[in-house]
Write an enzyme that holds these catalytic residues in place. Structure first.
Site, short mmCIF file in Angstrom:
data_model
loop_
_atom_site.label_atom_id
_atom_site.label_comp_id
_atom_site.label_asym_id
_atom_site.label_seq_id
_atom_site.Cartn_x
_atom_site.Cartn_y
_atom_site.Cartn_z
N LYS A 38 7.04 -54.66 49.64
CA LYS A 38 6.93 -54.77 51.11
C LYS A 38 8.31 -55.02 51.71
O LYS A 38 9.25 -55.47 51.04
CB LYS A 38 5.97 -55.88 51.51
CG LYS A 38 6.31 -57.28 50.95
CD LYS A 38 7.32 -58.04 51.78
CE LYS A 38 7.66 -59.41 51.19
NZ LYS A 38 8.78 -60.08 51.90
N ASP B 115 2.80 -64.02 49.91
CA ASP B 115 2.91 -62.56 49.92
C ASP B 115 1.84 -61.86 49.10
O ASP B 115 1.66 -60.65 49.21
CB ASP B 115 4.28 -62.12 49.37
CG ASP B 115 5.42 -62.44 50.34
OD1 ASP B 115 5.14 -62.79 51.50
OD2 ASP B 115 6.59 -62.33 49.92
#
Length: 310
Positions: free
Chosen positions: A17, A145
């Site tokens: 990401k 995350d």
């Protein structure tokens, strides 16, 4: 139960990401900072293959320094597998093979992608059949995350970054990522941010203890407009990351001169994310930066989260 599922292995792929927006608020009493961030999953992946075993083990490939990735309980994928086993009362083990493409300690959530992939792979291998909600709950216990790596796409993260809400992002966004062999420690970068703010004389309640993502960021994503989004890219950790690694700012400026719309340090760094107008422009920027000796990758987003590969 300890009976293996009929399959001999399960292969799961999960994306890295970038943080295309990261606002960092004040530090709470527990040491964590309030965050408001926008994650986007991009087409740079971690592959995790789970095979039946009586105990828990990990092998890793795709890294230059084999010592950079722990093979014990410090590894998030190992912790994910053991957490799932405990939560489902599964009394066997798993042999995890991790094939890395996301840079280690690069601010792109590679370890979190490994953990999300391990959860999905072990759930399928063991036949434990967890609901999406339960899987998300376990992911959140592993780190801020990990839930995003599970879901992918584009999402707004608040709290510590683990309170996720999907963000509508139309179309495709093209990025050139400039990676680095030398990682940056996330705690060091946050510590540097606190020190810089203290030097600037900020009060205890300034920056605020809670944050929201600005509306223009979300409007640019909904419009699918890279030029509009470029105007809203921001990372409060960037000054701290550049303090530790001044070369990161030079990379951003070189990328813009090569044709990128804008660039930021992704997360705590040291990966630099350069937003480009379209695939052709991204390829041009990648070529220029590669000729300058940098490791540059052309990726796009958003892409889905952890998925079984057939």
């Amino acid at each position: 139960m300890s009976v293996f599922a009929s399959t001999e292995s399960v292969h799961v792929r999960a994306p890295g990401k970038i943080n295309l927006y990261l606002g960092v608020g004040g530090r709470h009493d527990d040491g964590y900072h309030a965050l408001a961030t926008v994650f986007q999953a991009v087409s740079l992946y971690e592959d995790v293959i789970a095979r039946p075993a009586d105990d828990f083990s990990i092998t890793v490939s795709g890294v230059d320094d084999v010592d950079s990735v722990p093979l014990d309980d410090r590894n998030l994928a190992m912790r994910a597998a053991k957490l799932l086993a405990t939560a489902t009362e599964y009394d066997g083990g798993v042999a995890l093979e991790i094939r890395k493409s996301v840079p280690v300690a690069g601010g792109m959530g590679g370890g979190s992608a490994d953990a999300a992939a391990a959860l999905v792979a072990c759930d399928a291998l063991w036949g434990t059949g967890l609901s999406p909600a339960r899987m998300h709950e376990l992911a959140a216990r592993l780190g801020a995350d990990v839930p995003f790596a599970l879901h992918g796409g584009t999402a707004v993260g608040t709290g510590r970054g683990d309170q996720l809400n999907p963000a509508l992002a139309r179309g495709r966004f093209d990025w050139v990522l400039v990676t680095s062999e030398q990682g940056l420690s996330t705690p060091v970068v946050y510590g540097r941010l606190d020190a810089l703010r203290e030097e600037e004389g900020m009060l205890a309640d300034d920056p605020p203890l809670s944050l929201d993502v600005p509306i223009p960021v979300l409007q640019a994503l909904r419009a699918g407009d890279p030029a509009l989004l470029a105007e809203s890219l921001l990372n409060d950790l960037q000054a701290a990351a550049v303090f530790e690694r001044p070369d990161l700012d030079a990379t951003i400026q070189d990328g813009i001169r090569a044709g990128a719309l804008h660039g930021i340090v992704s997360g705590s760094g040291p990966t630099v994310a350069l937003l480009c107008a379209d695939p052709e422009s991204a390829q041009d920027v990648q070529t220029v930066l590669q000729r300058s000796g940098r490791d540059a990758l052309h990726v796009h987003g958003p892409v889905p989260g952890a998925r079984i590969i057939h």
